[in-house]
Design a protein around this motif. Sequence first.
Motif, PDB file in Angstrom:
ATOM      1  N   LYS A 127       0.806  -1.219   0.000  1.00 48.79           N
ATOM      2  CA  LYS A 127       0.000   0.000   0.000  1.00 48.79           C
ATOM      3  C   LYS A 127       0.836   1.265   0.000  1.00 48.79           C
ATOM      4  O   LYS A 127       0.438   2.271  -0.581  1.00 48.79           O
ATOM      5  N   ASP A 128       1.974   1.237   0.674  1.00 52.49           N
ATOM      6  CA  ASP A 128       2.768   2.462   0.745  1.00 52.49           C
ATOM      7  C   ASP A 128       4.011   2.348  -0.119  1.00 52.49           C
ATOM      8  O   ASP A 128       4.454   1.267  -0.494  1.00 52.49           O
ATOM      9  N   GLU A 129       4.594   3.487  -0.431  1.00 51.56           N
ATOM     10  CA  GLU A 129       5.732   3.559  -1.340  1.00 51.56           C
ATOM     11  C   GLU A 129       6.978   2.906  -0.754  1.00 51.56           C
ATOM     12  O   GLU A 129       7.824   2.405  -1.495  1.00 51.56           O
ATOM     13  N   LYS A 130       7.113   2.887   0.573  1.00 51.24           N
ATOM     14  CA  LYS A 130       8.290   2.274   1.185  1.00 51.24           C
ATOM     15  C   LYS A 130       8.363   0.792   0.850  1.00 51.24           C
ATOM     16  O   LYS A 130       9.425   0.272   0.489  1.00 51.24           O
ATOM     17  N   ASP A 131       7.232   0.103   0.979  1.00 58.54           N
ATOM     18  CA  ASP A 131       7.213  -1.320   0.667  1.00 58.54           C
ATOM     19  C   ASP A 131       7.458  -1.556  -0.817  1.00 58.54           C
ATOM     20  O   ASP A 131       8.140  -2.502  -1.209  1.00 58.54           O
ATOM     21  N   LYS A 132       6.891  -0.695  -1.661  1.00 57.33           N
ATOM     22  CA  LYS A 132       7.091  -0.840  -3.099  1.00 57.33           C
ATOM     23  C   LYS A 132       8.567  -0.676  -3.459  1.00 57.33           C
ATOM     24  O   LYS A 132       9.099  -1.391  -4.303  1.00 57.33           O
ATOM     25  N   ASN A 133       9.238   0.266  -2.789  1.00 56.82           N
ATOM     26  CA  ASN A 133      10.661   0.464  -3.042  1.00 56.82           C
ATOM     27  C   ASN A 133      11.478  -0.727  -2.567  1.00 56.82           C
ATOM     28  O   ASN A 133      12.455  -1.120  -3.210  1.00 56.82           O
ATOM     29  N   LYS A 134      11.077  -1.326  -1.439  1.00 60.10           N
ATOM     30  CA  LYS A 134      11.784  -2.502  -0.948  1.00 60.10           C
ATOM     31  C   LYS A 134      11.655  -3.655  -1.924  1.00 60.10           C
ATOM     32  O   LYS A 134      12.612  -4.387  -2.175  1.00 60.10           O
ATOM     33  N   VAL A 135      10.463  -3.819  -2.476  1.00 59.57           N
ATOM     34  CA  VAL A 135      10.254  -4.899  -3.447  1.00 59.57           C
ATOM     35  C   VAL A 135      11.062  -4.643  -4.712  1.00 59.57           C
ATOM     36  O   VAL A 135      11.663  -5.547  -5.290  1.00 59.57           O
ATOM     37  N   ALA A 136      11.079  -3.370  -5.156  1.00 58.88           N
ATOM     38  CA  ALA A 136      11.824  -3.037  -6.367  1.00 58.88           C
ATOM     39  C   ALA A 136      13.313  -3.319  -6.207  1.00 58.88           C
ATOM     40  O   ALA A 136      13.991  -3.669  -7.180  1.00 58.88           O
ATOM     41  N   LYS A 137      13.830  -3.160  -4.976  1.00 56.61           N
ATOM     42  CA  LYS A 137      15.257  -3.378  -4.726  1.00 56.61           C
ATOM     43  C   LYS A 137      15.550  -4.776  -4.194  1.00 56.61           C
ATOM     44  O   LYS A 137      16.697  -5.080  -3.853  1.00 56.61           O
ATOM     45  N   ALA A 138      14.536  -5.633  -4.106  1.00 60.33           N
ATOM     46  CA  ALA A 138      14.715  -6.959  -3.512  1.00 60.33           C
ATOM     47  C   ALA A 138      15.725  -7.782  -4.299  1.00 60.33           C
ATOM     48  O   ALA A 138      15.686  -7.841  -5.519  1.00 60.33           O
ATOM     49  N   LYS A 139      16.647  -8.408  -3.579  1.00 55.39           N
ATOM     50  CA  LYS A 139      17.666  -9.243  -4.201  1.00 55.39           C
ATOM     51  C   LYS A 139      17.630 -10.682  -3.695  1.00 55.39           C
ATOM     52  O   LYS A 139      18.438 -11.506  -4.109  1.00 55.39           O
ATOM     53  N   ASP A 140      16.697 -10.980  -2.771  1.00 53.98           N
ATOM     54  CA  ASP A 140      16.614 -12.332  -2.224  1.00 53.98           C
ATOM     55  C   ASP A 140      15.856 -13.280  -3.127  1.00 53.98           C
ATOM     56  O   ASP A 140      15.951 -14.494  -2.969  1.00 53.98           O
ATOM     57  N   GLY A 141      15.086 -12.744  -4.079  1.00 47.82           N
ATOM     58  CA  GLY A 141      14.372 -13.581  -5.033  1.00 47.82           C
ATOM     59  C   GLY A 141      14.302 -12.893  -6.375  1.00 47.82           C
ATOM     60  O   GLY A 141      14.026 -11.695  -6.450  1.00 47.82           O
ATOM     61  N   TYR A 142      14.584 -13.618  -7.455  1.00 48.94           N
ATOM     62  CA  TYR A 142      14.566 -13.031  -8.791  1.00 48.94           C
ATOM     63  C   TYR A 142      14.502 -14.149  -9.828  1.00 48.94           C
ATOM     64  O   TYR A 142      14.714 -15.335  -9.516  1.00 48.94           O
ATOM     65  N   PHE A 143      14.216 -13.777 -11.076  1.00 47.89           N
ATOM     66  CA  PHE A 143      14.166 -14.733 -12.176  1.00 47.89           C
ATOM     67  C   PHE A 143      15.540 -14.803 -12.861  1.00 47.89           C
ATOM     68  O   PHE A 143      16.111 -13.792 -13.244  1.00 47.89           O
ATOM     69  N   LEU A 144      16.044 -16.041 -12.992  1.00 46.47           N
ATOM     70  CA  LEU A 144      17.218 -16.266 -13.831  1.00 46.47           C
ATOM     71  C   LEU A 144      16.832 -16.148 -15.292  1.00 46.47           C
ATOM     72  O   LEU A 144      17.504 -15.515 -16.092  1.00 46.47           O
ATOM     73  N   LYS A 145      15.757 -16.839 -15.630  1.00 45.02           N
ATOM     74  CA  LYS A 145      15.119 -16.754 -16.937  1.00 45.02           C
ATOM     75  C   LYS A 145      13.622 -16.675 -16.681  1.00 45.02           C
ATOM     76  O   LYS A 145      13.178 -16.730 -15.532  1.00 45.02           O
ATOM     77  N   SER A 146      12.853 -16.593 -17.753  1.00 46.08           N
ATOM     78  CA  SER A 146      11.414 -16.381 -17.578  1.00 46.08           C
ATOM     79  C   SER A 146      10.738 -17.521 -16.840  1.00 46.08           C
ATOM     80  O   SER A 146       9.657 -17.346 -16.285  1.00 46.08           O
ATOM     81  N   HIS A 147      11.377 -18.719 -16.800  1.00 40.90           N
ATOM     82  CA  HIS A 147      10.741 -19.872 -16.170  1.00 40.90           C
ATOM     83  C   HIS A 147      11.539 -20.404 -14.983  1.00 40.90           C
ATOM     84  O   HIS A 147      11.189 -21.459 -14.434  1.00 40.90           O
ATOM     85  N   ILE A 148      12.602 -19.717 -14.565  1.00 43.03           N
ATOM     86  CA  ILE A 148      13.423 -20.189 -13.445  1.00 43.03           C
ATOM     87  C   ILE A 148      13.513 -19.089 -12.397  1.00 43.03           C
ATOM     88  O   ILE A 148      14.061 -18.014 -12.655  1.00 43.03           O
ATOM     89  N   TYR A 149      12.971 -19.367 -11.219  1.00 42.51           N
ATOM     90  CA  TYR A 149      12.995 -18.401 -10.125  1.00 42.51           C
ATOM     91  C   TYR A 149      13.963 -18.886  -9.048  1.00 42.51           C
ATOM     92  O   TYR A 149      14.037 -20.088  -8.758  1.00 42.51           O
ATOM     93  N   THR A 150      14.711 -17.957  -8.455  1.00 43.40           N
ATOM     94  CA  THR A 150      15.665 -18.326  -7.410  1.00 43.40           C
ATOM     95  C   THR A 150      15.375 -17.549  -6.136  1.00 43.40           C
ATOM     96  O   THR A 150      14.964 -16.387  -6.169  1.00 43.40           O
ATOM     97  N   VAL A 151      15.611 -18.210  -5.001  1.00 41.91           N
ATOM     98  CA  VAL A 151      15.400 -17.625  -3.677  1.00 41.91           C
ATOM     99  C   VAL A 151      16.610 -17.956  -2.817  1.00 41.91           C
ATOM    100  O   VAL A 151      17.077 -19.097  -2.811  1.00 41.91           O
ATOM    101  N   LYS A 152      17.103 -16.968  -2.091  1.00 48.50           N
ATOM    102  CA  LYS A 152      18.228 -17.203  -1.192  1.00 48.50           C
ATOM    103  C   LYS A 152      17.717 -17.338   0.239  1.00 48.50           C
ATOM    104  O   LYS A 152      17.013 -16.468   0.749  1.00 48.50           O
ATOM    105  N   ILE A 153      18.093 -18.438   0.898  1.00 49.73           N
ATOM    106  CA  ILE A 153      17.720 -18.698   2.287  1.00 49.73           C
ATOM    107  C   ILE A 153      18.992 -18.605   3.135  1.00 49.73           C
ATOM    108  O   ILE A 153      19.992 -19.260   2.825  1.00 49.73           O
ATOM    109  N   PRO A 154      18.976 -17.831   4.218  1.00 49.74           N
ATOM    110  CA  PRO A 154      20.226 -17.596   4.951  1.00 49.74           C
ATOM    111  C   PRO A 154      20.590 -18.680   5.959  1.00 49.74           C
ATOM    112  O   PRO A 154      19.722 -19.340   6.534  1.00 49.74           O
TER     113      PRO A 154
END
Length: 732
Positions: free
Chosen positions: A154-181
């Motif tokens: 709902k707020d811009e702070k969360d949207k900015n966090k998602v935009a900068k998120a590096k813990d999960g992303y697509f390698l390719k259009s069908h491969i998603y990666t997640v880092k667990i610490p």
Amino acid sequence: MADYFSGSVEFGLNLSKRIYYGKGSAPSPAPAMSRSLSKSPEGYLPTAPMCYAVISDPEKVENPDIRSYQPYVLGQCEPPALIPLELHGVAMEVECSLDTAFVTVTGKWRVHCVTASSTCDCQVAIPIGEEGSLLGLEVDGSGRSYHTELISLKDEKDKNKVAKAKDGYFLKSHIYTVKIPQFRGGSVFSIKIRWSQKILFHDGQLSLCVPFSFPSYVNPAGRNISKKEKIFLKVNSGATTEVLCKTTSHPFKELLRQAGKLNLSYEAEVLTWSSTDLSFSYSVSSNDIFGAVLLQSPFLRDFDEREIFCLYLYPGNSPDRKVFKKDVVFVVDISASMKGTPLDNTKNSLLTSLSQLNAQDTFNIIAFNGAVYLFSSSMERATEEAILNATTWVDTNFIANGDTNIMLPLTQDERDICNFVKSYVSSGQSFRTPRIYTFGIGLYCNHYFLQMLAQIGRGHYDSAHDLDSIDFRMQRLFSSASSVMVADITIKSLEGLDSLELFPTHIQDISFESPLILSGRYSGTFPELVKVTGTLADMTNFVVDLKVKREKDMQLSNVLSKRHIDQVTAQAWLLKSKELEEKVTKMSIQNKVPSEYTCMNIVLVQSDEGKKAPEQFLLQKAYNKLSFQKLELNNQNLFLGGLNLGFGDLKATAENLPPAIKEAKPPEGLLGKAASNCCGRLADTCCGMCLLQTCTFVNDQCTIVCTQICAALACFELIKCCVELCDCDCLQ
């Protein structure tokens, strides 16, 4: 990012050669790769759910059970190496309902490559099937438990966090990666992954392919380790006729066979894990068009108290059905943003589609950028001569340059286009309105505009987020558009229902390649029979009475949630409605399906000490889930990015940037670190004694020259050539 990831895995496999397993217990080696394959980004990409140890400090790479006292390794791994973990057990459950499959994969993994006194992060890679959507992730082990949840944005702070998120992303259009610490060396943990994907329909058969091909290097070292894999497959077609199994990739055993239902099971003790994807095709025995209406009450905590219904019609297996004559207009963007592969693949697909037209069909081609180019001033019959002329015209005019201006060929812009087509369709024209099929490439285009335009035009929408899939997916869309067998479909008997909501709002045609599925919500008493009418290709009337039944085994809210969320999101965009955006948020959180207005994050449920979260926190979380309010975030939450499409990028379109594919970019500054990384990797892959002996033969002047050459090669990324030419076996 794919080649970046693949290179890290290759480096990790080389680094894992340091691990000593004991006499006669070495694991299966990684397959030797040719130079051409090693250059390919597909080289070490996952073909099944995988886990990797993220290694920044190579010194910690060691068997946690047996110390081998390897020489000290200089430098750090930058970017980090990825060592595939050992797989100690895997089970998969697949539930097929109508045209959607829900896949759950549970794997047990061991951190076999890090000393027992050290910890490392783990990277989870999830290859998802056709039009897949990640639904959830659970991790349990090593003293910690994690799970994913969806929260409102709902707020811009969360949207900015998602935009900068590096813990999960697509390698390719069908491969998603997640880092667990933070997993300790030698620990064993389980990961449960759940996603949905589309079941394809072609030539009267439904087919499913699930990534389940594991590489040999995940097989655990040792002869006495049990390896058991399980697959449970459940099919619920919703029909009252028999489900016929056509092809299977694994030796299944039949557990249940009833009208419209089929349960299969596979369980085996294996020497190596599955090296074949799960593929399965089946049909529902009927030569004619068949279907039914399924009803279900909402579950107890559903925010929408209306009843749920789903109407489906399948085209059957009859080869005698005629299809409508085709009058096709291709509208293609040839602006500078389409330069290279996008336009080449689009052109190939268009020419292939032209070759599939019959002589009585007609066609035309409109290309646009800053101007409009017409192949012909009128529709042309698809004769051999006309298609040859069109091929020549396409080769001459399909040159990527100029601006992207869809206003010129369609006279309007996005929302105006949708409203214009909507008014035209609803104006009560006496003749059949044109069907509109849309196709989007990359992330810069507004996919919800394309979805809404296709929905209003009673056509279909598809997209390619990977440039290599453009040709195939465009041809598949054209096959659906060119095989219509029943048009102008109307649904009778629903007029008496209250608060009726229908998805899609404009009823599509039935083709040999695309069954019709209508669904929605209602209040009141549903009729016992539903009459469906339409027009066949020979211009005779089509009429069928569909039986209505209460569905008990299939959870309709889960099956329909993804399509409902997408269609309401498109409506929210068109109407600029905050109320519909809020509705999408509630639907997303309730059904655990990502949306444009929610974010998926990973929550730590249990700490290393085995202590659960405070009771007050759990009560607040339960309350927020019931009321669909936003949970306050803390530092233990990891945001996962890239799970939504967005609404296009007008600035990128105006600047004619190439289509953005659904793939994360390598970390910034990678080229600047090339020289230092090169030296670090060289130190990592050479033993200290060999390096000292070599240095004794090198004078100062030679050292300076070699350093300058290596730095220059690294900056231009040509150091890879040296790595390929080097056959050093120091680590073996």
